[in-house]
Design an enzyme around this catalytic site. Sequence first.
Site, short mmCIF file in Angstrom:
data_model
loop_
_atom_site.label_atom_id
_atom_site.label_comp_id
_atom_site.label_asym_id
_atom_site.label_seq_id
_atom_site.Cartn_x
_atom_site.Cartn_y
_atom_site.Cartn_z
NE ARG A 1 -2.37 -1.74 3.29
CZ ARG A 1 -2.35 -3.03 3.64
NH1 ARG A 1 -2.98 -3.91 2.89
NH2 ARG A 1 -1.72 -3.45 4.71
CD GLU B 1 3.72 -12.05 17.80
OE1 GLU B 1 3.03 -11.52 16.91
OE2 GLU B 1 3.28 -12.39 18.91
P1 AMP Z 1 5.05 -3.28 11.13
O1 AMP Z 1 6.29 -3.86 10.52
O2 AMP Z 1 4.59 -4.07 12.30
O3 AMP Z 1 5.20 -1.81 11.42
O4 AMP Z 1 3.89 -3.46 10.07
C1 AMP Z 1 3.80 -2.60 9.00
C2 AMP Z 1 3.24 -3.24 7.77
O5 AMP Z 1 2.21 -4.18 8.04
C3 AMP Z 1 2.62 -2.18 6.89
O6 AMP Z 1 3.04 -2.46 5.57
C4 AMP Z 1 1.14 -2.30 7.06
O7 AMP Z 1 0.51 -2.21 5.82
C5 AMP Z 1 0.93 -3.67 7.67
N1 AMP Z 1 0.14 -3.64 8.92
C6 AMP Z 1 0.59 -3.95 10.15
N2 AMP Z 1 -0.37 -3.88 11.06
C7 AMP Z 1 -1.48 -3.49 10.41
C8 AMP Z 1 -2.83 -3.22 10.81
N3 AMP Z 1 -3.24 -3.35 12.08
N4 AMP Z 1 -3.69 -2.83 9.86
C9 AMP Z 1 -3.30 -2.69 8.59
N5 AMP Z 1 -2.06 -2.94 8.14
C10 AMP Z 1 -1.15 -3.34 9.04
#
Ligand code: AMP
Length: 211
Positions: free
Chosen positions: A59, A96
């Site tokens: 996205r 995780e």
């Molecule tokens: P992170 O590495 O945990 O910061 O996760 C970021 C990536 O995962 C981004 O590319 C987001 O599109 C997706 N993502 C993680 N958590 C969510 C959520 N609760 N809702 C939507 N997209 C998420």
Amino acid sequence: MSSLQNILRIIPDFPKPGIQFQDINPILRSPKHFSESIKLFEKKYQNKSIDIVACIESRGFIFGSALAQNLGCGIALIRKSGKLPGPVFKETYELEYGTDSLEVQSDAFKNNDRVLIIDDVLATGGTAKAAYDLITYNFNITIIGITFLLELNSLDGRQKLNDIPVFSLLQTDWHLFKTLTTSKKFYFDLICSSIIRALSLGGKNSRSLSL
Ligand code: AMP
């Protein structure tokens, strides 16, 4: 900003139980809201002489390409492993459970490019940090910042990006409120846990009274 906040949608327990999925599709469906989001990013970065917007799959591609058009610069794609042709650089990072990898083409940036990294959601910060490490380790570039449509404050992803300027259009205080008002399961769990706590407290009190 409030109209963007109001149109975002939370899907509880997607893609797995316990995850409050931030659904940005209502913004993309609405030309008014999508263009509002791009204008807000543009306002923040228009005077920063950005050469390339580095967009994180998937996205991030959507917001990054529209923003780059408005800023008059190009984009570089940061993709999951195995999607980009030709020579690539790779960064593997911890999830995780297990690991994941990001890749970028080896000619994605020129020396001294001023680069903005973009994604839709900042959750734990692991993906954005891996994207940052991938391109700063392999290229001689300057990172101007990392930007997101939405930041999930409770997960404190910023802390992983400590020295990098982070900017998010939306934050999650309102998200928590929306979650409370939209998730029936949340209410159900809350009531159940309150009853269980009340019962166990009641038990403790009566025991201590009898001592
Ligand atoms: P992170 O590495 O945990 O910061 O996760 C970021 C990536 O995962 C981004 O590319 C987001 O599109 C997706 N993502 C993680 N958590 C969510 C959520 N609760 N809702 C939507 N997209 C998420």
